[in-house]
Design an enzyme around this catalytic site. Structure first.
Site, PDB file in Angstrom:
ATOM      1  N   ARG A  25      -7.765  -0.334   3.459  1.00  9.72           N
ATOM      2  CA  ARG A  25      -7.332   0.703   2.514  1.00  9.72           C
ATOM      3  C   ARG A  25      -5.914   0.421   2.025  1.00  9.72           C
ATOM      4  O   ARG A  25      -5.712  -0.052   0.926  1.00  9.72           O
ATOM      5  CB  ARG A  25      -7.447   2.088   3.165  1.00  9.72           C
ATOM      6  CG  ARG A  25      -7.472   3.244   2.142  1.00  9.72           C
ATOM      7  CD  ARG A  25      -6.087   3.690   1.688  1.00  9.72           C
ATOM      8  NE  ARG A  25      -5.286   4.186   2.783  1.00  9.72           N
ATOM      9  CZ  ARG A  25      -3.993   4.483   2.654  1.00  9.72           C
ATOM     10  NH1 ARG A  25      -3.363   4.297   1.506  1.00  9.72           N
ATOM     11  NH2 ARG A  25      -3.292   4.905   3.696  1.00  9.72           N
ATOM     12  N   GLU A 155       1.813  13.222   3.111  1.00 13.53           N
ATOM     13  CA  GLU A 155       2.428  12.183   2.283  1.00 13.53           C
ATOM     14  C   GLU A 155       3.897  12.490   2.022  1.00 13.53           C
ATOM     15  O   GLU A 155       4.270  13.622   1.740  1.00 13.53           O
ATOM     16  CB  GLU A 155       1.673  12.073   0.961  1.00 13.53           C
ATOM     17  CG  GLU A 155       2.158  10.925   0.079  1.00 13.53           C
ATOM     18  CD  GLU A 155       1.448  10.887  -1.263  1.00 13.53           C
ATOM     19  OE1 GLU A 155       1.549   9.849  -1.943  1.00 13.53           O
ATOM     20  OE2 GLU A 155       0.798  11.886  -1.633  1.00 13.53           O
TER      21      GLU A 155
END
Length: 520
Positions: A25, A155
């Site tokens: 990923r 994030e």
């Protein structure tokens, strides 16, 4: 480091660190890297079944049909070996569309990407923290309703802790009451240093002591490994890595480096099989097209190669130049480079490896020859060594009666090659020039002139000429030239070895001349 477990015998068991590999990923976000579905499957199989990482993050949801095919293939394989719960896909807070995509692939774990800083929430999503939290909870409930586990990325968490810690706490105070399994804390922009990582991680651990935290490092300041270890010291239970440190911009924390430092410096436990680290590194190198620098720790080509002769000598004397990173631990072996810095100890190690036994005087001659070659060639390989031994020992003569003092050969388009030489024969110097059909032909014709006009002697006839490259060579490989000569009915074969083909042939020629001269 995190709380250690106490074993039945009363001793403390060192804490366990869970390793999640993100090569498929985050690693695929490396500029220029794009894995085909079958390549992703091969990497996933090796990571799960051979390297034995605890989890793999294999894709981002809703990227492409090809990505969906890859995730389906990986999930089918993982389910067949009872490891489906170890496969994870990055999903987004997008009204549950990512969750449907991931579920349709057969995956059971979603890594939901939420905003870990107020700046990202406000400016990128244009939402209030409360609105974002509600959207997250909707996705978590939807996934749980379909039997899926959810891990949550915050994030830009590092900036969130630095600039808007109350926002982080507001998010966490509510979301820790849900069924979120792991909270994953990324240094998304790679801005932290280890002291900051310790400060921020301790705050999280103190406020939420019962929660499982992962740390996800980026390497913009070359601190990904250091920050990962700092996180573990504060009680972080999981680390995210990539094979060869692949990843966006400067990449992520490299799997191999994180593993060995955890084990050797912190006595932490993982499930990683270290003897498979080199294999997975080469597999990913091949599929990604991103070459590994030769000096990269653990997996670099040169990291178990001793160059200096003093190191080989020390290894002969109780492994004085070895540390815990012994090559056998990683399925490799120590090598001793052959070149101008080798010394007798390096060469003796290589001869021993090949089963070759030489006298001290012969070893000295071979050492001198390798030193000479090392001045002109970057590396002499072990595969070259038997040929060098043959070159030095076969047809050796006690004294060179015919010596090459200097020569020049050149070739130009449309013109015959030209050679100009100066030699010494029995103490007398001679010079000659000639052209020929090739550089070596021009060189030999100049020699013939000297033998004919200066010495009034015949020059042996070249009967056969073969060129070969010893196995294991590269573009700078040694060239072996074997020439068969006929002199008044007597036939001999001489060989020359050099990085340059013409030079190799010249060496073979002068061996022949000295052999015939010695018989005069």
């Amino acid at each position: 480091m995190g709380t250690a477990e106490r074993m039945s015998n009363g001793q403390l068991r060192q804490p366990f660190v869970e390793i999640m590999d993100c090569t498929l990923r985050d690693g695929e976000q490396t500029s220029g890297v794009s894995f085909l579905p079958h390549e992703k499957l091969m990497i996933a199989r090796y990571l799960l079944s051979e390297v034995n990482v605890d989890r793999i993050e294999v894709a981002s949801a809703r990227v492409s049909d090809g990505e969906k095919d890859a995730v389906k293939m990986i999930c089918r394989y993982a389910e067949s070996v009872d490891k489906l719960d170890r496969v994870e896909v990055l999903g987004f807070v997008d009204g549950c569309r990512s969750i449907d995509w991931i579920r349709d692939c057969g995956c059971q774990v979603v890594n939901l990407l939420a905003k870990g800083s107020f700046k990202h929430c406000q400016q990128q999503l244009e939402k209030t923290p409360q609105e974002h939290i509600e959207d997250i909870m909707q996705c978590v409930e939807y996934a749980n309703m379909h039997g899926m586990d959810v891990n949550l990325y915050l994030e830009d968490w590092s900036n969130g802790m630095s600039d808007s810690v109350e926002y982080v706490y507001e998010m966490m105070d509510i979301l820790t009451k849900t069924n979120i399994k792991r909270f994953m804390l990324p240094d998304t922009l790679g801005i932290m240093n280890p002291l900051q990582c310790i400060e921020f991680m301790r705050k999280m651990m103190k406020r939420y002591p019962d929660k499982h935290f992962d740390f996800h490092a980026h390497n913009d300041y070359d601190l990904a490994v250091s920050n990962s270890l700092a996180a573990v010291l504060c009680g972080c239970k999981g680390l995210h890595v990539t094979v060869n440190g692949l990843g966006e911009r400067c990449g992520n924390a490299p799997l191999a480096s994180v593993q060995v430092i955890l084990k050797d410096h912190f006595n932490a436990r993982t499930n990683i099989r270290e003897d498979k680290l080199n294999d997975i590194s080469r597999l990913v190198e091949g599929y990604s097209g991103i070459a590994i620098a030769p000096n990269v720790p653990i997996v670099g080509e040169n990291v178990f190669t001793q160059v200096a002769g003093v190191h080989a000598d020390g290894d002969n004397k109780d492994n004085l130049y070895c540390n815990k990173l012994v090559p056998e631990r990683f399925g490799r072996k120590r090598e001793y480079a052959l070149g101008k810095n080798s010394g007798k100890a390096n060469i003796a190690k290589n001869l021993q490896e090949l089963g070759l036994e030489l006298t001290p005087e012969q070893t000295k001659k071979v050492t001198e020859r390798i030193t000479e070659l090392g001045d002109r060639k970057e590396l002499v390989t072990q595969e070259d060594l038997p040929y060098i031994v043959s070159d030095v020992l076969k047809h050796s003569v006690p004294e060179d009666k015919v010596r090459l003092l200097s020569y020049m050969v050149c070739t130009s388009y449309g013109l015959k090659p030209l050679a100009s030489i100066k030699v010494e024969i029995n103490g007398q110097e001679y010079a000659a020039d000639s052209t020929g059909d090739g550089q070596y032909d021009a060189f030999v014709k100049a020699l013939r002139k000297i033998y004919k006009y200066n010495l009034n002697r015949t020059f042996p006839v070249l009967a056969n000429y073969t060129v070969s490259i010893p196995p294991g060579g590269r573009t700078d490989a040694l060239v072996q030239t074997i020439i068969t000569w006929n002199n008044n009915g007597k036939v001999i074969r001489t060989r020359g070895l050099d990085a340059d083909q013409t030079e190799a042939a010249i060496k073979a020629t002068f061996k022949m001349l000295n052999m015939f001269e010695d018989e005069m």
